[in-house]
Each structure stands twice: as C-alpha cells, then as structure tokens.
Design an enzyme around this catalytic site. Structure first.
Site, PDB file in Angstrom:
ATOM      1  N   GLY A 296      58.689  69.748  87.772  1.00 29.36           N
ATOM      2  CA  GLY A 296      59.403  68.559  87.243  1.00 29.36           C
ATOM      3  C   GLY A 296      58.950  68.342  85.785  1.00 29.36           C
ATOM      4  O   GLY A 296      57.744  68.692  85.200  1.00 29.36           O
TER       5      GLY A 296
ATOM      6  N   GLY B  35      60.917  65.340  83.972  1.00 26.62           N
ATOM      7  CA  GLY B  35      61.346  64.130  83.347  1.00 26.62           C
ATOM      8  C   GLY B  35      60.330  62.892  83.595  1.00 26.62           C
ATOM      9  O   GLY B  35      60.215  61.940  82.678  1.00 26.62           O
ATOM     10  N   GLU B  36      59.558  62.809  84.488  1.00 24.04           N
ATOM     11  CA  GLU B  36      58.680  61.599  84.935  1.00 24.04           C
ATOM     12  C   GLU B  36      57.176  62.094  84.487  1.00 24.04           C
ATOM     13  O   GLU B  36      56.520  61.086  84.143  1.00 24.04           O
ATOM     14  CB  GLU B  36      58.593  61.383  86.359  1.00 24.04           C
TER      15      GLU B  36
END
Ligand SMILES: Cc1cc2nc3c(=O)[nH]c(=O)nc-3n(C[C@H](O)[C@H](O)[C@H](O)COP(=O)(O)OP(=O)(O)OC[C@H]3O[C@@H](n4cnc5c(N)ncnc54)[C@H](O)[C@@H]3O)c2cc1C
Ligand code: SF4
Lengths: 764, 327
Positions: free
Chosen positions: A728, A730-731
C-alpha cells in the site's frame, strides 16, 4: 469514462510505459485545462436543484415544520420533510449485514446531531432553492446533548471486545519493570476537507436510476441505491469519472444522496444536490476524536518488557464507528507482554468515518510519542531505542513479515537527514529566537487485499482499451493501469486508453485501505495476459494470419509489433494483423476471483468488504512501513511551530510508478503536518455544534507551511502482498508524521504536547 | 442569500446618492460582502457597484504623506515601491493579510469596512443571538468558543475581535480616512462596541470612503508589522503589532515610537502607554519587554483567549527590537 490523450503527458524517464516507470499522470492535462468534467458538472435537460435544511439543535425532537412560505416561494417545486418524503427500504451495511430496519428516511424527526437533515427544498434554480430553504421554520423539543469525549455524562463507553489484543501478563510485567512511563494522548475530531464537496445528480428513467456522484466505491454505492429503492442492482448506474479528493469520505451513499434520489423519483425530474461547505462538516463523519493511554515498562537497557494500552474513540448516538487504536501499538515493537483494549463512547455527532489511515494514524501517534518519552527517560537516542526493540516478526500474529524494510528505512532516512549530528538534550539547538528540534517516528499500514476484475480490448487500429468500475481520485489509477496493460501486451503506452468510473464497466470493490493499485494491476495484468494469449493464438491458428504455418509455438509483441521469437517470418503491427485476419477487436475479461466463487460471492466481493483477505492470512504478516525524520522551528516567544525539513524513507514494496507514489506519500506527509499543527473541529459545548466548519477557519496547511519534503523508497518487491509485488502507498505516508513532529517539538522546547493539534498557546 | 437589485455607480455622486437609500450596500472587491451575503449576515436590498468609478484607485506617495484611493487593490498597495520604502509597516500588513487571490480582488476602502470573524456573528441560522447583528439579542460568544476573541476594548455586549491588518498600521501612524465631506482619524473611525456593538464605524448612510491619507514621518519610514498565527499564511492574527521607531542621533535613545496592536482588541488598538514609557529611553531588551506589557492594561480574557494577554506584548517587543537591530 474518459479517454485521455497520452501524448500530452510529460515524460522524464526512458521506459515510462513499463510498470515502474515515472509516467506523469495521464489525467493531469485534462484537470489543469478544465477539460475534466466532474460528476456534478453534467449538463442535463430539465435539471432541478435541491437544498437541505439542517437541525440547529444537537439532540431532541422536531415538533413542527412550517413549510408554507417555502412552498409558495418563486420556483419551488417541492418541500420534502420527514412527512412528505417517499419511504425508502433499509439497506445493508458495507460489511453486507442486512438492514436493521425495514424502512429508511434520510430526513429525520429525532435529531441526534447538529446539522442533521430535516427538510429539503427543490426548485428550478439553485438560488431559488437556497432562498426558499431559509424560509422553512422548524420547532424543536430540545434535550441535553453529549458533546464530546470529555463530557462527564458520556461515561466509559462500550467495550469493543474484538479490539482486545493480549499476550503474556502485561499489567504484572509493567508493574515490575525497572523503568516505566504512562502517558495519555488525544487527537481531536478531524475532517477530510476534500476540495470537491459531496454532491450528486440523480435521474430516473422508468425503473432505471443514473447517479453522477464522486465515489470511491461505485459498486458498493450502487448496491445501496438499489436496495433503498427496491430495484435490481443492474438498474442503477453510477458515474464518477473524476473525484476531487475523498480521503475515505466518498465510499458510501449517504443521507443527502438518498434525499436527491428520492426527490428525483418523486418529481420525475433530474435533481442536483451539492452540500455547501458547512454541510460538508456535518453531513458525514470525519476522523473520530480519540484518547489513548500508553504505559511502557522497560529494562535499563531500553528493552521493552510490557505495553499496556487503552483507547477510546467517539462514535454517534445512532451509528457505530470503531477507530482501531491498538493497530500499530500491537505490531511496531517486540514485547513479551502486551495488552490493548478499546471502548467507544456515543456522543451527539454524525457517525464518524474513515479518514486517511483510520486506526493506524492515531494509534501511531500514541505509541510513537510514548517510545520517544521512554527513550528520553532512559537517555537513549530515540532512533536507537526503536532498533533495540525492533520486531523481527509480527509480535501479535506471531508470523514472519512478508517484507519489512523498516530497518533500511531508519538507516536511509537517518543518513539523508543527518540524524547523527543531533544534539540529544532538549532546547540545545537554536537559531536566534527559533528553537530547533529534530524528531523521528515510524509508521505502518497493513496490506489490504481483495479480488478484482478488468476488461482489456485490443481494437482494430492496434489501440488498447482497459475498462473498470474502479476510480481515480488523484492517486493515479488511470496511469498505472495504462502502464500495466502496455507492459503486459507489449504496446506503447500512448496506444492504451483507460476507462474508469462507470458502474457498468467491469466490477470493482472499494478504493480504500490503499488496496486499489495492488488489486487492479493484478486484474489488468491478468486480463491483458489473456488478451495477448488470444491474439497470439489467433495469429498462429487463423488461416488468414501471415504467421499461419510458421513453425513457432509462440510469438512476441513489442512496441505494438508482432514477430516470432527468433525473427523468422514476418513482423507486422497489431493493426495490420487485425486487418489481415479481419477482426475488429479482441476482448478479454480477466479476474483474480477464486474459481469456486458463486455469483452471490462475486457480487458480495464487489459490493461489500466481507470478502477482503486478511493481511495475516496464510504464512505471512503483510504491511508497508515508513520512518519520518522531521525538523521544526519553534518561536520561543510566540509558540508558533513551523516544520522546516522532512525526510521520509518508505517501504511500499515495488512501486508501479515511483513519481505517483512519491506524490501520494508527500500528500500524506502534508496532511500529517496539518494534523499535527492545525486541524481541529472546534465544538461549541453548549450547542454541540462545530463552529469552524469552513475552509477559512478549519485550518489546513497552505503552501507556505510546507517545507521541502524528501522521500526515499526502500521497498523491495513483495510477492506475498500482490501480483506485481507492490504494497500500500496512499495511507502510509500520513502514519507517523504527527508523532515525529510532536517529538521534534519536545526536542526543540522540552515541552511535551500530547493533545493535537500543537497550537501556539500550548507552547507559550 | 435573497434577491437584491444591482446598481452600477459611474461616479462618486451617484454612489453617495444610492448609498443613502435604505438597505443599500456598496460593492467594491466583494470579498467581504459576497461572503457575508452567503452566510446570511448581509441582506442588501440594493447592491451599488462602485468598482467602476474612475480615479478612486490612485496611489500617491510622497515623503510628507501617502494618499491611497479607496478602490486601490490590497496587492497594488502592498507592492507599491513608495509605500514599501516610506511606509514599510503598511506594505507588510497588507501582504500578510488574506491570500494572494483575495488581495488581488480586495480594495482598501472595503478592507477598512471588513467585519469581525466571530463565528457566531457569521452563522445567524444556528446562533440567532448576536448584538452586533441583532442589537439587544445577546452575545452567543460569551460562554462559548472564544479562542479568537478580544481581550482589550470588550464590553458586556460584544467581545468580537477586529480582524484586519492594514488598519493596525494606519492607526499607528495617525492616518485619516476621507469620507468626501469629512475627514477623521482612522483611530476614531473604528468604534469600540460599548452598548452599541452594531455600530463599528463612524460612517453615515450616503457616505463613501474615497481615500486614506497617511502622514509621513521618520517613525513610519522605519516601521514594521509582525503578525503571529498558527498557520504561516491565510490566517487572521492571533496577535500582531505595527511599530514605528525614530532614534536620536546617538542611535540608542528613542525619540519617537508608534505602537498599535491587532488580533487582540475590538478595534485597531493604539498602545500609547507603551509609547509613553519608551520615549526618551535607551533601547534595551529589558526596557522594551517591560514597557510592552503596558499594552495589556485593562485586558479581560474569556478563558480560551487568555494566551493573547501574554502574546500581545511579546509581539510588540519583537517588532521594536527588530527595528532597533536594523539601525
Ligand atoms: C477568507 C478570508 C481571509 C481574510 N484574511 C484577512 C487577513 O488576514 N487580514 C485582513 O486584513 N483581511 C483579511 N480578509 C478580509 C479582506 O481583506 C476583506 O474582505 C477585503 O479587504 C474587503 O475589500 P473588498 O473590496 O473586497 O470589500 P467589499 O466586500 O466589496 O466590501 C466590504 C464592505 O465595505 C463596504 N465598502 C466597500 N468600499 C467602500 C467604500 N469605498 N466606502 C464605504 N464603504 C465601502 C461595502 O459596502 C461592504 O460592506 C480576509 C477575507 C477573507 C474572505
Ligand atoms: S462577540 Fe460580538 S459579534 Fe460575536 S456573538 Fe457576541 S455580539 Fe455577536
């Protein structure tokens, strides 16, 4: 939805089209020039406008609504109230749980938070609707409201047993530890504050509903609309070509969405409803306010013996939101004893929701400040402290990490930042009136996985189309899917166009939890592979093919041209080949869904999050990781904090497009700066109402608040996390920024601020 | 926002006549008026657009005085070479105000007429009580969220902060506002709330600001504006100070000093006690810090704004010492 002309895309690398190339955002030129049309910019014949009337109390009952003046105001077509709006069916939740109530009204008589929708006015023009909405008179029977977590009547709240994580005997080990710290950390109510407000256009044609609405989850929202109105899922079409920021807030169909769709049905006219800025602070939830206590016991060498963690987050009177506060606490450091428990407290607010890294973000604020406090207590460098307690495997799941480049992140970040030159004592670095502080903190985010599908078409002219009902809210879906298809098929990236944001395209699950890129590159890779197989199969078997009869068992496609591996026989473009065999297209629908899934399971896979694959499934624990190094300047007289330098090293596995990944990381870091220093929903305690619900008073960082930010990728391909090796992005970037800043502020001033945001009055 | 009629004034006479009509409001850059109309605070019956009147945007700067037309844009005044060299505090107050986009739209006349940022004042739908909006209705802020509210010049009727920056510098240098028929000190133009919170400016129906006039002085030439806020840009002052300094030939003794405070008072706040305490004194950090405390005489806080009492004097002291250091 939209086809982009790749030739306009700026390029700064030789193999841009390949996965891993630094191709610029292909949707960028359309956005900069205004050619990109957002959902509510659709021009429709006969469009009407709806404006909402919100509750001015935080708790109580609507006793009467006088809408006579509004009804006779110029241009007004209807005034909807709880009595006059059509009844909707209850809809299942995002986990797929069936509705708790058979019917649903998005306009309420029982008020549970200030701003809740009570009535709506529909008029021919927006201005007429605004003017008439101001004429609607509401009478209430007000009851006392519980304003926030500090309200004494709120009590301890409801224990959430599913959040409990324990091993060893944490309390006893803490009591016996030679060195102990126990501290409390608070984060306020925060809002996503996307530039594009929430809103939609709803149009009914018979039993078919079309919704233009910014959406992080077309299929999930289409399911909700279908259930509300009792029409088949296929009858709902959601269109969402571009999203002007979501940050977690645009994944669900909300009460105002229901009002617009109901009004359109009742009037048999298309209805546009856009929330004004203050309504964007009360119509859907931001990040819940949180409280945590973190107790750490350690030996004198700094080795952690025990962590005892307690957390509370606020939720709504009529809705449940759990912000998992122990998510980072339980995995960041090795400890033989651990206990984390969490309660939620009901207060009179709209139900809180997801904001970038829900759970991990506040969780990291607690543990990453606490570890800094422990390091200071022991006189150990905070970076060294983190290495002493480095978790070699997942301490909670007791499984090896799939990949964890956190040690590498600490090393690369420290080197680039110059951490070795840090003078350890607080208040020991200054420049005139400016106290200088250096802080570090780590962050992490789990790899959320799901099954996906995509359609890839090879057209007669050799161009390629990719279709998916997933979306691009600025993170770069259009771009990386074009790169994936181009690489897999062996065609130049300019020949690929990507169509997204229409629920009639191949289905897609939620764009949230940083999972879209991993899911969709896998699906496109698979669909493009199938299309390629079909192309090559046709080339070898079709009697009209120039390759027919060639003694080869496969062919290569490079730069859009087909040839045999050893070069014998012809070489021709895909377009010429398609002409030769007389085909106008080749189409493949590829998915990564398990073959034994029933149609019902498939439907649920896209319209709920029930089939998401746990990040600790199988043999590994999968997470992305990061380390932030921050320098702050604190004015000794004024208490103002300015971030002057950020170096972050991040492990998101393989990057599909480093340029876009860096942008997302930086966006997260910027949001983290806002969270640390500025953002706070301020509530009037007497009225339970947010008083700074606008973009002048709800403080977000401006360009002047953001220093040069350097990001360093330390990831390696992680085959256990996704088909192409990415984790991941984006976060991750926001997780750990606020504690790094708080730790730097302590280093600068000798003062611990454990309540976000760190505003000037807390330091003077 | 309710319907209104729109009238474009081509000259100042027409503007004055129209402005005398009941419910009439002038429109210059619109950055305050349109905003307040959207909030439901301003409900003009007639909007009189004065932005096309010719000759009202001139900026005329000399050593003895500056005359700035009411329609001059904030950005133009901030960037004006004469203003920068002869009245640096004025330029600095302007470029630290609002945002670049707003400064490009907003006018000097409109700037003087901007309204408070008190959140209760700006939300009539949810907070009907506000003496400034509806005289006699009460004050929603007292007992509520008061972090941004004033500690100086407050009354039982209203504790709203005067939010602007430019006027702080104007008050420090004895500027005057030209209303066509009459001229008055900017300091007198702004009214303390007292029992009449609804009256913020000494301006009558039919009057139009045509210009402001700032007398030149040694103190204005050596002046600065310091603005403190949590956000580096695009935020109103938590506290600010406009200071001008003139030293004797020895380079240490204070001959003339001007001090005005922003962000902490109900109107632009001249701190004469600080000036009087420092005139004739030798410039030294201790003396300056101690004298700066005098600015807060009579300050009353409402809890969350308590920090302003400590902050205000520190901003003044920083500004004075900064000017002293550039001798
Ligand atoms: C988000 C935001 C942030 C801001 N931040 C700051 C800041 O940090 N510091 C700061 O100082 N200001 C700030 N401002 C205020 C801004 O400076 C004012 O809005 C602007 O100066 C008003 O000028 P205008 O020409 O747009 O006025 P308008 O909106 O056109 O008019 C404002 C008022 O003045 C009246 N008026 C206009 N011209 C005249 C005239 N010649 N004679 C008599 N009456 C007149 C109008 O009738 C109206 O009542 C901010 C504003 C906004 C919206
Ligand atoms: S402080 Fe003044 S402006 Fe604010 S609510 Fe009270 S009376 Fe109104």
């Amino acid at each position: 939805m939209t086809v982009h002309d790749m030739k306009h895309a700026d390029s700064d690398s030789a193999r841009l089209e390949a996965v891993g190339g630094r191709l610029s955002r292909v949707d960028g030129p359309a956005k900069i020039t205004g050619a990109a049309h957002y959902a509510v910019e659709q021009q429709l014949e006969g469009l009407t406008h709806a404006v909402l009337v919100g509750a001015t109390i935080a708790a109580g009952k609507v006793t009467a609504i006088d809408s006579r003046a509004a009804q006779t105001a110029p241009g007004v077509l209807a005034v909807l109230t709880p009595d006059t709006i059509m009844e909707l069916n209850g809809a299942s939740d995002w986990l797929g749980n069936p509705p708790t109530q058979a019917t649903y009204s998005p306009l309420v008589r029982e008020v549970t938070f200030s701003g809740q929708h009570i009535a709506a006015v529909v008029a021919e023009t927006f201005e007429q609707a605004v003017a008439a909405a101001a004429l609607v008179k509401v009478w209430y029977d007000e009851t006392p409201a519980i304003v926030d977590l500090s309200d004494r009547r709120a009590g301890d709240g409801i224990p959430i047993d599913a959040m409990t994580k324990e091993w060893g005997d944490a309390e006893a080990a803490f009591a016996e530890a030679p060195v102990r710290i126990c501290t409390a950390y608070n984060t306020p109510r925060e809002f996503q504050a996307a530039m594009e407000p929430h809103g939609l256009i709803a149009r009914w044609q018979g039993d078919e509903l079309t919704i233009w609405e910014p959406s992080q989850w077309l299929d999930g929202m289409a399911r909700t609309y279908a259930e509300w109105f009792g029409v088949p899922f296929e009858n709902v079409r959601l269109v969402s070509p571009y999203i002007g920021g979501g940050f977690g807030s645009k994944a669900l169909a909300l009460a105002h969405s229901a009002v617009a769709a109901a009004a359109a049905k009742m009037l048999n006219r298309p209805v546009k409803l856009v929330l004004n800025r203050p309504q964007n602070f009360t119509s859907y939830g931001g990040r819940a306010a949180t409280r945590q206590t973190v107790a750490i016991g350690a030996d004198r060498e700094g080795r952690i013996q025990s962590i005892v963690h307690r957390g509370v987050n606020e939720t709504a009177v009529d809705g449940m939101w759990v912000e998992p506060l122990g998510s980072v606490t339980s995995i960041m450091y090795a400890t033989p004893n651990f206990s984390s428990k969490q309660n939620v407290v009901r207060v009179n607010t709209v139900v809180p929701g997801a904001k970038r890294a829900p759970g991990e973000n506040p969780s990291a604020f607690g543990i990453e400040c606490a570890i800094d406090e422990l390091a200071h207590e022991l006189g150990i460098d905070p970076l060294e402290m983190r290495l002493i307690n480095y978790a070699e495997q997942d301490p909670h799941a007791k499984k090896p990490w799939s990949t964890r480049q956190l040690r590498e992140a600490f090393a690369a970040g420290a080197e680039a930042f110059g951490w070795a030159k840090r003078s350890p004592a607080p208040r020991s670095m200054r420049d005139g009136h400016q106290l200088i502080g250096w802080g570090v903190a780590a962050g992490t985010y789990p790899v959320r996985r799901a099954y996906g599908e995509a359609v890839v078409k090879i057209l007669a002219d050799g161009s390629v189309e990719v279709e998916s009902s997933s979306i691009d809210m600025g993170q770069g879906t259009y771009t990386i899917l074009a790169q994936t298809a181009a690489e897999t098929l062996g065609v130049p990236v300019e020949q690929v166009s990507v169509k997204l944001g229409d629920s009639h395209f191949a289905r897609a699950g939620v764009t949230g939890g940083s999972r879209l890129a991993g899911v969709m590159t896998g699906a496109v890779h698979k669909a493009a592979g199938q299309a390629l197989d079909e192309l090559i199969g046709l080339a070898l078997s079709d009697p009209a093919s120039p390759f027919h009869g060639l003694q080869a068992n496969t062919l290569h496609v490079r730069d859009g041209r087909i040839a045999s591996p050893r070069g014998e026989g012809p070489e021709l473009s895909i377009a010429a080949f398609m002409r030769a065999v007389g085909r106008d297209h080749i189409e493949a629908r590829g998915d990564t869904v398990p073959a034994n899934f029933t149609p019902e399971q498939r439907y649920n896979n896209y319209t709920t999050i029930a089939t998401a694959i746990p990040h600790t499934e199988g043999d590994y624990s999968r997470h992305s990781w990061c380390a932030h190094f921050v320098e702050v300047h604190v004015d000794e007289d004024f208490g103002t904090v300015r971030v002057s330098r950020v170096v972050s090293a991040l492990d998101s596995g393989r990057l599909y497009n480093p340029k876009l990944a860096e942008s997302q990381w930086k966006g997260g870091i910027i949001m983290g700066i806002g969270q640390a220093l500025l953002e706070e929903g301020i509530v009037d305690r007497r009225h339970g109402r947010i008083v700074n619900g606008n973009l002048a008073d709800y403080m977000l960082p401006t360009n002047a608040d953001i220093p040069d930010i350097r990001t360093i990728s330390v990831g390696i391909p992680d085959p256990h996390s996704s088909a192409l090796g990415g984790k991941g992005v984006g976060e991750l970037g926001i997780v750990g920024v606020a504690p790094a800043i708080a730790n730097a502020v302590f280093h600068a001033t000798g003062k611990r601020v454990r309540d976000l945001p760190i505003t000037l009055e807390k330091l003077i | 926002m309710r319907d209104f009629s729109y009238l474009r004034a081509d000259n100042i006479e027409a503007a004055r006549n129209a402005a005398a009509l009941p419910g009439a409001m002038l429109l210059a850059g619109g950055t305050t008026l349109v905003d307040l109309a959207k909030c439901g605070v301003a409900e003009p019956a007639t909007v009189i657009d004065i932005s096309h009147i010719e000759g009202l945007a001139a900026i005329d700067v000399g050593a003895d005085r500056a005359i700035i037309g009411a329609l001059a844009k904030m950005s133009h005044v901030a960037d004006h070479a004469g203003v920068k060299s002869l009245f640096p505090a004025v330029s600095e107050a302007l470029w630290q105000a609002a945002s670049a986009q707003l400064r490009n739209m907003a006018t000097i006349g409109g700037n003087l007429m901007q309204r408070t940022r008190c959140p209760y004042f700006r939300d009539p739908q949810n907070f009907p009580a506000c003496n400034k909006r509806a005289p006699g209705s009460g004050c929603s802020a007292i007992g509520g969220v008061t972090r941004g509210h004033a500690v100086l010049g407050t009354s039982e009727a209203c504790i709203a902060t005067y939010p602007g920056d430019l006027a702080i510098a104007l008050v420090a240098f004895d500027a005057e506002v030209d209303l066509g028929g009459r001229k008055l000190k900017v300091e007198d133009f702004f009214l303390a709330p007292g029992a009449t919170a609804e009256r913020e400016h000494d301006i009558h129906p039919g009057e139009v600001i045509t210009a402001i006039e700032i007398p030149g002085s040694a103190a204005a030439r050596r002046s600065t504006y310091i603005k403190v806020r949590d956000r580096q840009s695009y935020e109103f002052a938590a506290a600010s100070a406009a200071v001008g300094l003139e030293l004797e030939g020895d380079g240490r003794t204070i001959r003339d000093i001007r001090v005005a405070l922003g962000g902490v008072a109900t109107r632009p706040w001249r701190a004469r006690a600080v000036e009087d305490a420092l005139k004739g004194k030798t410039l030294a950090e201790d003396t300056v810090r101690k004298a700066s405390e005098l600015a807060m005489q009579g300050a009353v806080d409402h809890g969350a704004n308590h920090y302003k009492i400590a902050l205000g004097p520190r901003v003044i002291a920083r500004a004075i010492l900064k000017l002293g250091a550039t001798a």
